[in-house]
Design an enzyme around this catalytic site. Sequence first.
Site, PDB file in Angstrom:
ATOM      1  CE  LYS A  66      -4.063   2.093   0.394  1.00 25.70           C
ATOM      2  NZ  LYS A  66      -3.472   3.049  -0.796  1.00 25.70           N
ATOM      3  CE  LYS A  90       3.761   6.831   6.249  1.00 29.48           C
ATOM      4  NZ  LYS A  90       3.508   7.833   4.955  1.00 29.48           N
ATOM      5  CE  LYS A 102       4.886   7.277  -1.419  1.00 30.93           C
ATOM      6  NZ  LYS A 102       4.447   7.684   0.040  1.00 30.93           N
ATOM      7  CB  THR A 186      -2.367  13.341   5.449  1.00 32.42           C
ATOM      8  OG1 THR A 186      -2.580  12.452   4.626  1.00 32.42           O
ATOM      9  CG2 THR A 186      -0.874  13.468   6.099  1.00 32.42           C
ATOM     10  CG  ASN A 218      -4.270  16.986   0.653  1.00 32.82           C
ATOM     11  OD1 ASN A 218      -4.073  16.342   1.568  1.00 32.82           O
ATOM     12  ND2 ASN A 218      -5.336  16.998  -0.281  1.00 32.82           N
ATOM     13  CB  SER A 350      -5.541   4.780   2.110  1.00 27.85           C
ATOM     14  OG  SER A 350      -5.483   5.901   1.300  1.00 27.85           O
TER      15      SER A 350
HETATM   16  N1  GLU Z   1       0.942   9.135  -0.040  1.00 23.64           N
HETATM   17  C1  GLU Z   1       0.444   8.785   1.360  1.00 23.64           C
HETATM   18  C2  GLU Z   1       1.592   8.432   2.409  1.00 23.64           C
HETATM   19  O1  GLU Z   1       2.710   8.565   2.142  1.00 23.64           O
HETATM   20  C3  GLU Z   1      -0.701   7.962   1.474  1.00 23.64           C
HETATM   21  C4  GLU Z   1      -0.573   6.470   1.209  1.00 23.64           C
HETATM   22  C5  GLU Z   1      -2.010   5.916   1.023  1.00 23.64           C
HETATM   23  O2  GLU Z   1      -2.859   6.276   1.413  1.00 23.64           O
HETATM   24  O3  GLU Z   1      -1.831   4.509   0.730  1.00 23.64           O
HETATM   25  O4  GLU Z   1       1.262   7.986   3.590  1.00 23.64           O
END
Ligand code: GLU
Length: 416
Positions: A66, A90, A102, A186, A218, A350
């Site tokens: 994810k 995370k 990623k 976030t 954002n 998410s």
């Molecule tokens: N890009 C965001 C992060 O770095 C969200 C990632 C997601 O929702 O999968 O946490």
Amino acid sequence: MSLFENTLTQIQKAAKLMKLDPNVETVLSNPDRILEVSVPVKMDNGAIRIFRGFRVQHNNVRGPYKGGIRYHPQVDMDEVKALATWMTIKCAVVNIPLGGGKGGVIVDPKELSLRELERMTRRYTMAISNFIGPDIDVPAPDVYTNPQIMAWIVDEYSKIHGKNIPGVVTGKSIAIGGSQGREDATSQGGVYVLEEVLKQYGKKDVKDTRVIIQGFGNAGSHVARMLHAKGFKIIGVSDSKGALYCKDGLNPADAMTCKIEGGSVGECYGSGEACEMMTNEQILVADCDILILSALENQITAANAAQVKAGIILELANGPVNPEADEILEGMGVKVIPDILANAGGVTVSYFELVQNNMNYYWTAEEVQTKLKTIMVAAWQSVHDNSLKFDTSFRAAAYISAMRRLEEAIKMRGGY
Ligand code: GLU
């Protein structure tokens, strides 16, 4: 040190403190799969241009890979590896059943027309389509990607598979299966954690607590709005073009108007005596109580860490404080609320989005908020407990919380 080396340094520090099984450390130091793809796009002038795209799948022992997709001219494989690794950690910090991945494409999206951006997104989707899916790897927005880009990915992926598959990405608009509260999740998660930290370590009334926010995308713009509404004194904001510092406080809504009308938060704000324009470098070390980093990585380094005035740093960006700066800040007694906890509200909602897509049944904004708060507060408590138990920084403590859970899963599943 490269960004991925920074990540490994953070893993090593916590691994040593917690006496992590070295085999687990080895697994977590090596991404499962690394993809590099060519993304040919017919530009509006008829010429074909090749963009380079990446997707790194770091670890899926606790659930599907994810993590977001970043469009940026400076993105590279090393950066995507670091960001993918942080996603695994995370998701384990907030204890949601997902792994880490990623993606990235080397592009300045501001230089492309909307049609070119759409064609590039669809072509990148096609290039990685065999490797993503709701149970496999689920992308989301990151720097310079948004719900529109997610919608094109859903559409292209659904076309390839001959059916509608909204759960292939998260961060979608509500109209196509997004979740309430994802847009500002976030920032909301960061605020929940910050409030908990202030309960323990806050020294002033909210109305006297001065906040500087670096980055007005954002995460930065929403956190500014939320904290202003709670009565915090927002005294500085910045974006990639400039910074504004108003010692008596500013209204983030005005800064947003400036950004929309003038192209930057620093451009058109009232030139009252209490306000001054600053550079991005200056705003990071300007006088304040809380510094919120919501731009890019490596903003606080050995070069400027000693000049930081804030007592608390909230990392809404990924990797904004590097390991050398961490050491310096720790020595100064600055409390850094690390990215893997502070910005985990995004991936948490998410996860809620994925769950709602799977059920095809959708929650109210209130349900999302309540569930998010429960998860963020529990994650903070685990991190805080570990910081006391191991007498270490919140970052190392967050790694310890995460790596204990990953260790258990890795050992339980075996297979090596
Ligand atoms: N890009 C965001 C992060 O770095 C969200 C990632 C997601 O929702 O999968 O946490």
